[in-house]
Enzyme design. Structure first.
Site, short mmCIF file in Angstrom:
data_model
loop_
_atom_site.label_atom_id
_atom_site.label_comp_id
_atom_site.label_asym_id
_atom_site.label_seq_id
_atom_site.Cartn_x
_atom_site.Cartn_y
_atom_site.Cartn_z
N ASP A 175 0.87 -1.18 0.00
CA ASP A 175 0.00 0.00 0.00
C ASP A 175 0.90 1.23 0.00
O ASP A 175 2.11 1.15 0.20
CB ASP A 175 -0.96 -0.04 1.19
CG ASP A 175 -2.22 0.79 0.93
OD1 ASP A 175 -2.27 1.54 -0.07
OD2 ASP A 175 -3.17 0.70 1.75
N ASP A 214 -4.09 7.10 -3.67
CA ASP A 214 -5.50 7.46 -3.89
C ASP A 214 -6.01 8.23 -2.68
O ASP A 214 -5.35 8.25 -1.64
CB ASP A 214 -6.34 6.19 -4.10
CG ASP A 214 -6.20 5.20 -2.96
OD1 ASP A 214 -5.05 4.92 -2.56
OD2 ASP A 214 -7.22 4.73 -2.43
N ALA A 237 -11.69 2.77 0.96
CA ALA A 237 -12.37 3.55 2.02
C ALA A 237 -13.64 2.90 2.54
O ALA A 237 -14.62 3.57 2.83
CB ALA A 237 -12.65 4.96 1.52
N CYS A 249 -13.26 -24.19 18.60
CA CYS A 249 -12.45 -24.25 17.40
C CYS A 249 -11.54 -25.48 17.45
O CYS A 249 -11.20 -25.94 18.54
CB CYS A 249 -11.62 -22.97 17.29
SG CYS A 249 -10.36 -23.00 16.01
N CYS A 280 -8.49 -25.65 15.76
CA CYS A 280 -7.11 -25.36 15.35
C CYS A 280 -6.14 -25.84 16.45
O CYS A 280 -6.55 -26.10 17.58
CB CYS A 280 -6.93 -23.87 15.04
SG CYS A 280 -6.56 -22.83 16.46
N CYS A 325 -6.30 -24.01 19.84
CA CYS A 325 -7.51 -24.25 20.63
C CYS A 325 -7.61 -25.70 21.10
O CYS A 325 -8.28 -25.98 22.09
CB CYS A 325 -8.74 -23.86 19.83
SG CYS A 325 -8.72 -22.11 19.40
N1 GUN Z 1 -6.52 0.77 3.05
C1 GUN Z 1 -7.79 0.81 3.50
N2 GUN Z 1 -8.56 1.60 2.70
C2 GUN Z 1 -7.74 2.06 1.73
C3 GUN Z 1 -7.95 2.93 0.60
O1 GUN Z 1 -9.05 3.43 0.34
N3 GUN Z 1 -6.87 3.16 -0.20
C4 GUN Z 1 -5.63 2.61 0.07
N4 GUN Z 1 -4.63 2.88 -0.75
N5 GUN Z 1 -5.43 1.81 1.13
C5 GUN Z 1 -6.46 1.54 1.93
ZN ZN Z 2 -8.58 -21.99 17.18
#
Ligand code: GUN
Ligand code: ZN
Length: 493
Positions: A93, A128, A196, A279, A281, A284
């Site tokens: 990101d 963005d 978002a 669970c 796993c 657990c």
């Molecule tokens: N991580 C969570 N929401 C967003 C987003 O709208 N844009 C980007 N780039 N990363 C995110």
């Molecule tokens: Zn578990």
């Protein structure tokens, strides 16, 4: 968009796919979970994500690495795969999330994309603008225009073999989301994340989330892989997958663990409130909640994160198997029982039934009627559309009971589908498994089917024989149809 994604099988709008990631020469099966790896603090190491949980792809934040005196140089010198010790695909990101949280970041799209390329990211992201939910359409539009400009800039940056995402924004305005998706698809970029939506998920606004994602999907061609940014809780993976989301990133496994929270496919539990771990796993099976509660912070958080990951990856496998067998709707219908707002999400999904129907396969393993919502599944809609195109003979009996030779033809009446011509009797979904005690919506749906058939065949004389349908369903049967039946059963929900 470039062509790096292949859909292998649909169920509703959900799909099994293969994302080709050229830079690391790997392919990622979708739906896929991308654990979020914090480059500074790793509750679970990337190597463990890969070896123990089968992670084929992870996501980390290039902006944090870019701004870090300790991480930046090693990442540039040795590359992210080396630094993190992960051989699968790495998505990065850009700092947009920090932009949304803190209002400002000191990096541009070309700078951060070049940096992502230099540190060996497989999938990079431009800067963005994550416009939050509920803002005015003017604000959403203006900010999206900036995002769109940046997608243009991103296209002009030399990013080599790195795939680049084209985030779709537009706040909670479905028409803007759809437009933004069309424009994202028209770029030469590679994946379309829905941006978002974290605030919607944090506030459990799953109805609104589904509307936003469905609008985005309307604007995208089928071959575009869709990432749901920040979709972290396994209770909503099935719903998101049914909408056609292919990639999810989860920070929840670690964030929740640090709060002593325990993820399940039905919701979140607090460690202190559990007497037994529900669970299978290893964590657990080998420990009790009391034992874990007494451990020091590091051990406790690590074990909870391991459990949270086991549940999250397990759910992704269940979703993949459900798509393969055509039982994703049954899975979603089961999962949404975990929280009323998830039911809202499922109902919002069914509001888009025409959208789901375009990709829903004609044949699946079974149709299991689970609730009134099942009556709105695409299989029912498709059957009704088929009835509206059928040519019926002059005289037809529609019956829940035995055929009769007093009529030219006798057709079965199958709740919730409606009339079934004999040729379709053994064909999915008319082989559905339904409980004997059905709810009113099921009968109303079947009566809707009768109405569609009757409207399409004005010359035909129809007689309906039913085994005690409720009045609300019989009201839907057109007046010119002769109805014979037992006393309508008591109205039930
Ligand atoms: N991580 C969570 N929401 C967003 C987003 O709208 N844009 C980007 N780039 N990363 C995110
Ligand atoms: Zn578990």
């Amino acid at each position: 968009m470039r062509d790096n994604f292949e859909v292998r099988r649909y169920d509703g709008a959900g799909r099994l796919g293969k994302l080709t990631v050229p830079r690391s020469s790997v392919t990622v099966e979708t739906p896929a979970l991308l654990p979020v790896v914090n480059p500074h603090v790793q509750t679970i190491s990337p190597a463990q994500l890969e070896s123990q949980f089968g992670a084929e792809i992870l996501i980390t934040n290039s902006y944090i690495i870019y701004g870090s005196d300790t991480l930046r140089e090693p990442a540039l010198a040795d590359g992210l795969h080396e630094v993190l010790d992960f051989s699968g695909a790495i998505m990065t990101d850009s700092g947009s999330f920090q932009l949304a949280e803190y209002g400002d970041i000191d990096v541009t799209t070309p700078e951060i994309l070049e940096f992502q390329q230099q540190i060996g990211s497989d999938i990079g992201t431009p800067v963005d603008i994550p416009t939050p939910p509920d803002v005015s359409r003017e604000q959403a539009r203006e900010e999206w225009e900036t995002t769109l400009e940046r997608l243009g800039v991103a296209e002009s940056v030399d990013t080599g073999e790195m795939l680049v995402t084209a985030p779709v924004q537009g706040s909670t305005h479905p028409d803007l989301r759809e437009r933004a998706a069309e424009e994202a698809a028209a770029t030469g970029l590679d994946l379309a994340p829905v941006g978002a939506v974290v605030p919607l998920m944090n506030e459990y606004r799953f109805g609104d989330l589904v509307e936003v994602v469905a609008a985005t999907k309307r604007g995208l061609p089928a071959n575009v892989p869709v990432h749901l940014f920040g979709a972290g809780h396994p209770m909503m993976f099935a719903l998101a997958a049914a909408l056609g989301c292919d990639l999810f990133d989860s920070a929840a496994y670690a964030l929740y663990a640090r709060d002593d929270r325990y993820l399940t496919v039905r919701g979140t539990e607090h460690l202190g409130e559990l007497s037994y771990f529900p669970c299978e796993c290893p964590v657990c099976s080998e420990h009790t909640p009391d034992e874990v509660a007494e451990m020091d912070d590091d051990d406790r958080h690590r074990l909870l994160a391991e459990h949270n990951l086991a549940v999250s990856f397990g759910e992704i496998r269940r979703i993949k198997e459900a798509i393969r067998r055509g039982t994703l709707f049954e899975l979603v219908e089961t999962r949404v029982r975990g929280h009323p707002t998830l039911v809202d999400g499922y109902r919002a999904l069914l509001d888009c039934v025409e959208q789901l129907e375009t990709t829903d396969p004609v044949a699946k393993e079974s149709f299991f009627y689970l609730s009134a919502d099942s009556a709105r599944r695409p299989e029912v809609t498709r059957h009704h559309d088929r009835l509206a195109r059928l040519d019926a003979p002059e005289e037809v009996l529609l019956t829940t009971g035995q055929p009769s030779d007093r009529y030219e033809e006798s057709w079965r009446l199958v709740v919730p589908f409606g009339p079934v011509p004999r040729s379709l009797s053994d064909v999915y979904p008319l082989t559905a498994e339904t409980p004997d005690r059905l709810d009113r919506s099921a009968y109303v749906a079947a009566a809707d089917g009768i109405a569609r058939l009757v409207e399409a065949n004005p010359e035909t004389t129809f007689t309906v024989v039913h085994d005690g349908w409720p009045e609300s369903a019989l009201d839907v049967v057109p007046d010119r149809v002769a109805v014979e039946g037992y006393t309508p059963q008591e109205e039930q929900d």
